[in-house]
Design a protein around this motif. Structure first.
Motif, PDB file in Angstrom:
ATOM      1  N   TYR A 224       0.851  -1.193   0.000  1.00 12.51           N
ATOM      2  CA  TYR A 224       0.000   0.000   0.000  1.00 12.51           C
ATOM      3  C   TYR A 224       0.887   1.244   0.000  1.00 12.51           C
ATOM      4  O   TYR A 224       1.831   1.355   0.797  1.00 12.51           O
ATOM      5  N   LEU A 225       0.598   2.162  -0.890  1.00 15.61           N
ATOM      6  CA  LEU A 225       1.323   3.423  -0.966  1.00 15.61           C
ATOM      7  C   LEU A 225       0.411   4.543  -0.464  1.00 15.61           C
ATOM      8  O   LEU A 225      -0.549   4.926  -1.138  1.00 15.61           O
ATOM      9  N   PHE A 226       0.715   5.027   0.736  1.00 14.45           N
ATOM     10  CA  PHE A 226       0.017   6.178   1.307  1.00 14.45           C
ATOM     11  C   PHE A 226       0.797   7.431   0.914  1.00 14.45           C
ATOM     12  O   PHE A 226       2.030   7.464   1.027  1.00 14.45           O
ATOM     13  N   VAL A 227       0.102   8.467   0.468  1.00 15.36           N
ATOM     14  CA  VAL A 227       0.757   9.715   0.076  1.00 15.36           C
ATOM     15  C   VAL A 227      -0.024  10.910   0.615  1.00 15.36           C
ATOM     16  O   VAL A 227      -1.209  10.806   0.937  1.00 15.36           O
ATOM     17  N   SER A 228       0.666  12.037   0.707  1.00 14.59           N
ATOM     18  CA  SER A 228       0.025  13.312   1.022  1.00 14.59           C
ATOM     19  C   SER A 228      -0.123  14.081  -0.285  1.00 14.59           C
ATOM     20  O   SER A 228       0.871  14.310  -0.976  1.00 14.59           O
ATOM     21  N   ILE A 229      -1.344  14.461  -0.620  1.00 18.74           N
ATOM     22  CA  ILE A 229      -1.579  15.221  -1.844  1.00 18.74           C
ATOM     23  C   ILE A 229      -2.060  16.622  -1.477  1.00 18.74           C
ATOM     24  O   ILE A 229      -2.643  16.833  -0.419  1.00 18.74           O
ATOM     25  N   GLY A 230      -1.818  17.572  -2.362  1.00 17.84           N
ATOM     26  CA  GLY A 230      -2.165  18.955  -2.069  1.00 17.84           C
ATOM     27  C   GLY A 230      -0.961  19.698  -1.516  1.00 17.84           C
ATOM     28  O   GLY A 230       0.188  19.314  -1.729  1.00 17.84           O
ATOM     29  N   THR A 231      -1.217  20.782  -0.801  1.00 21.73           N
ATOM     30  CA  THR A 231      -0.142  21.627  -0.290  1.00 21.73           C
ATOM     31  C   THR A 231      -0.122  21.639   1.230  1.00 21.73           C
ATOM     32  O   THR A 231      -1.158  21.628   1.891  1.00 21.73           O
ATOM     33  N   CYS A 232       1.077  21.680   1.743  1.00 17.86           N
ATOM     34  CA  CYS A 232       1.319  21.646   3.191  1.00 17.86           C
ATOM     35  C   CYS A 232       1.738  23.015   3.704  1.00 17.86           C
ATOM     36  O   CYS A 232       1.980  23.941   2.930  1.00 17.86           O
ATOM     37  N   CYS A 233       1.811  23.077   5.016  1.00 22.37           N
ATOM     38  CA  CYS A 233       2.584  24.101   5.712  1.00 22.37           C
ATOM     39  C   CYS A 233       2.041  25.515   5.556  1.00 22.37           C
ATOM     40  O   CYS A 233       2.793  26.486   5.577  1.00 22.37           O
ATOM     41  N   ALA A 234       0.720  25.640   5.394  1.00 22.14           N
ATOM     42  CA  ALA A 234       0.086  26.953   5.305  1.00 22.14           C
ATOM     43  C   ALA A 234      -0.997  27.101   6.369  1.00 22.14           C
ATOM     44  O   ALA A 234      -1.982  27.817   6.172  1.00 22.14           O
ATOM     45  N   GLY A 235      -0.827  26.403   7.474  1.00 19.69           N
ATOM     46  CA  GLY A 235      -1.808  26.500   8.548  1.00 19.69           C
ATOM     47  C   GLY A 235      -3.195  26.097   8.086  1.00 19.69           C
ATOM     48  O   GLY A 235      -3.378  25.081   7.411  1.00 19.69           O
ATOM     49  N   LEU A 236      -4.181  26.918   8.404  1.00 19.30           N
ATOM     50  CA  LEU A 236      -5.562  26.611   8.058  1.00 19.30           C
ATOM     51  C   LEU A 236      -5.847  26.750   6.563  1.00 19.30           C
ATOM     52  O   LEU A 236      -6.926  26.375   6.099  1.00 19.30           O
ATOM     53  N   ILE A 291      -1.728   4.638  12.424  1.00 24.91           N
ATOM     54  CA  ILE A 291      -1.317   5.688  11.498  1.00 24.91           C
ATOM     55  C   ILE A 291      -1.170   7.004  12.257  1.00 24.91           C
ATOM     56  O   ILE A 291      -2.044   7.413  13.016  1.00 24.91           O
ATOM     57  N   ALA A 292      -0.005   7.637  12.081  1.00 26.92           N
ATOM     58  CA  ALA A 292       0.262   8.956  12.664  1.00 26.92           C
ATOM     59  C   ALA A 292       0.326   9.973  11.540  1.00 26.92           C
ATOM     60  O   ALA A 292       0.741   9.652  10.419  1.00 26.92           O
ATOM     61  N   ARG A 293      -0.069  11.192  11.820  1.00 25.93           N
ATOM     62  CA  ARG A 293       0.034  12.266  10.830  1.00 25.93           C
ATOM     63  C   ARG A 293      -0.108  13.595  11.566  1.00 25.93           C
ATOM     64  O   ARG A 293      -0.421  13.630  12.761  1.00 25.93           O
ATOM     65  N   HIS A 294       0.139  14.694  10.848  1.00 26.86           N
ATOM     66  CA  HIS A 294      -0.128  15.998  11.444  1.00 26.86           C
ATOM     67  C   HIS A 294      -1.377  16.597  10.801  1.00 26.86           C
ATOM     68  O   HIS A 294      -1.781  16.201   9.708  1.00 26.86           O
ATOM     69  N   ALA A 295      -1.989  17.521  11.497  1.00 32.10           N
ATOM     70  CA  ALA A 295      -3.090  18.311  10.954  1.00 32.10           C
ATOM     71  C   ALA A 295      -3.110  19.635  11.710  1.00 32.10           C
ATOM     72  O   ALA A 295      -2.530  19.760  12.797  1.00 32.10           O
ATOM     73  N   TYR A 296      -3.780  20.618  11.117  1.00 36.35           N
ATOM     74  CA  TYR A 296      -3.794  21.960  11.698  1.00 36.35           C
ATOM     75  C   TYR A 296      -5.065  22.160  12.507  1.00 36.35           C
ATOM     76  O   TYR A 296      -6.178  21.985  12.006  1.00 36.35           O
ATOM     77  N   SER A 297      -4.872  22.528  13.772  1.00 37.48           N
ATOM     78  CA  SER A 297      -5.980  22.651  14.714  1.00 37.48           C
ATOM     79  C   SER A 297      -6.752  23.950  14.501  1.00 37.48           C
ATOM     80  O   SER A 297      -6.177  25.048  14.582  1.00 37.48           O
ATOM     81  N   VAL A 298      -8.035  23.827  14.223  1.00 34.06           N
ATOM     82  CA  VAL A 298      -8.892  25.004  14.096  1.00 34.06           C
ATOM     83  C   VAL A 298      -9.010  25.714  15.435  1.00 34.06           C
ATOM     84  O   VAL A 298      -8.972  26.951  15.522  1.00 34.06           O
ATOM     85  N   ALA A 299      -9.116  24.946  16.502  1.00 32.82           N
ATOM     86  CA  ALA A 299      -9.271  25.519  17.848  1.00 32.82           C
ATOM     87  C   ALA A 299      -8.041  26.303  18.283  1.00 32.82           C
ATOM     88  O   ALA A 299      -8.141  27.204  19.110  1.00 32.82           O
ATOM     89  N   GLU A 300      -6.867  25.964  17.708  1.00 30.33           N
ATOM     90  CA  GLU A 300      -5.626  26.640  18.092  1.00 30.33           C
ATOM     91  C   GLU A 300      -5.064  27.463  16.933  1.00 30.33           C
ATOM     92  O   GLU A 300      -3.852  27.599  16.775  1.00 30.33           O
ATOM     93  N   ASN A 301      -5.963  27.990  16.104  1.00 29.26           N
ATOM     94  CA  ASN A 301      -5.609  28.938  15.043  1.00 29.26           C
ATOM     95  C   ASN A 301      -4.557  28.395  14.066  1.00 29.26           C
ATOM     96  O   ASN A 301      -3.681  29.127  13.598  1.00 29.26           O
ATOM     97  N   GLY A 302      -4.646  27.099  13.767  1.00 31.79           N
ATOM     98  CA  GLY A 302      -3.781  26.526  12.756  1.00 31.79           C
ATOM     99  C   GLY A 302      -2.489  25.933  13.265  1.00 31.79           C
ATOM    100  O   GLY A 302      -1.579  25.663  12.472  1.00 31.79           O
ATOM    101  N   ALA A 303      -2.381  25.679  14.563  1.00 27.36           N
ATOM    102  CA  ALA A 303      -1.174  25.037  15.090  1.00 27.36           C
ATOM    103  C   ALA A 303      -1.078  23.610  14.557  1.00 27.36           C
ATOM    104  O   ALA A 303      -2.069  22.888  14.538  1.00 27.36           O
ATOM    105  N   PRO A 304       0.115  23.191  14.099  1.00 25.90           N
ATOM    106  CA  PRO A 304       0.277  21.813  13.591  1.00 25.90           C
ATOM    107  C   PRO A 304       0.360  20.827  14.748  1.00 25.90           C
ATOM    108  O   PRO A 304       1.217  20.969  15.630  1.00 25.90           O
TER     109      PRO A 304
END
Length: 322
Positions: A224-236, A291-304
């Motif tokens: 299985y190949l898991f990938v991240s698609i789209g753009t990263c690192c711009a907060g919300l 599975i671990a990953r990062h995401a940007y928290s809406v409650a914390e104004n986009g903190a990863p």
């Protein structure tokens, strides 16, 4: 009244029995863990250390960031891996400055922990994947093993975002790469833990693709190949999503649920975020059930933030999580 109460008691007992049966038959909603403590991360790689049972998370950041937890739920920040620059960094990535290190991958093999990482600059193919090793993560002593693979403006691939897997045949493979040049897979030596031959492109995607995680599931017989698609690192404003395809070979072709080859832009999205979490990606699969990953928290104004979930597989052999 006694008859009515007895009837209610019997009905309640029956309902409880049904609920118990359902809870035993179904997974716990493919649960996302309730994490506390210091969970600020980008591109996490997760492992449980043999012997100590300590949970470790390595992530992008100054010196390569390290989190640890005794129970997998409450995390503390440890010392970074690097406090000074290995001399070879400047040789392969001249424009790289400071101690900014990207996208680690931790892999345990034959009594040794192998930690792969990337050095580069944004928007550049002048990059390199490096390697450090240790026999004890808790001991905190890492040995520099130098450059694993590098790239420049004339190479087909971008040498970042390494991920290692052991295949059905005992051989080791490394997935790596990003964006317009796509994701590549190469076999690596079981002695040097570095590539032994050619690299083969297995996935592309307009609009962004990176952060491959290559997993072999012996129960289904697929890679299985898991990938991240789209753009990263711009907060919300990040548009990251996690997508997946599968193949009977580590070199592909990897196809999604609709049969579309990931080399032609395919990939089934399994996490696109929600009202609380934006831009999930930078994923790492531990074994076949976490599975671990990062995401940007809406409650914390986009903190990863670090997210960890139980990973499940449906009757057709496709992964899913909550």
């Amino acid at each position: 009244m006694q008859h009515v109460r007895s009837h209610k008691t019997m009905l309640t007992s029956a309902l409880l029995a049904i609920l118990l049966f359902v809870s035993l038959m179904l997974p716990a909603s493919a649960a996302t863990w309730n994490l506390t403590g210091d969970t600020n991360v980008h591109d996490p790689s997760y492992i449980v250390e043999n012997g100590t049972g300590t949970h470790w998370v390595f992530s992008t950041g100054e010196g390569l960031q390290v989190l640890w937890s005794s129970d997998g739920k409450h995390y503390n920040r440890s010392l970074p891996i690097f406090t000074s620059r290995p001399s070879w960094w400047s040789q392969y990535v001249p424009n790289h400055t400071g101690l900014d290190v990207w996208a680690p991958d931790i892999f345990y093999y034959n009594g040794t922990y192998y930690l792969y990482y990337s050095i580069s600059t944004f928007g550049s193919k002048v990059s390199a994947i490096g390697l450090v090793t240790t026999n004890s993560i808790s001991g905190g002593v890492w040995t520099d093993r130098g450059m694993v693979i590098s790239s420049n403006n004339s190479t087909n691939y971008n040498a970042i975002d390494a991920n290692i897997v052991q295949g059905h045949n005992g051989k080791l493979y490394m997935a790596f790469g990003s964006w317009s040049n796509g994701i590549y897979v190469t076999e690596i030596s079981t002695s040097t833990m570095k590539p032994t031959g050619n690299s083969y492109r297995v996935a592309t995607k307009s609009g962004g693709i990176e952060g491959p995680s290559l997993v072999y599931n012996s129960n289904t017989g697929y890679y299985y190949l898991f990938v991240s698609i789209g753009t990263c690192c711009a907060g919300l404003n990040s548009t990251y999503k996690i997508a997946v395809g599968r193949s009977t070979s580590p070199f592909g072709p990897f196809v999604d649920k609709n049969g579309v080859d990931m080399k032609n832009g395919g990939g089934t999205v399994i996490d696109s975020g929600n009202s609380a979490w934006v831009g999930p990606g930078g994923q790492d699969v531990y074994g076949t059930n976490v599975i671990a990953r990062h995401a940007y928290s809406v409650a914390e104004n986009g903190a990863p933030k670090l997210l960890i979930s139980d990973l499940y597989w449906d009757s057709s052999g496709w992964p899913y999580f909550n």
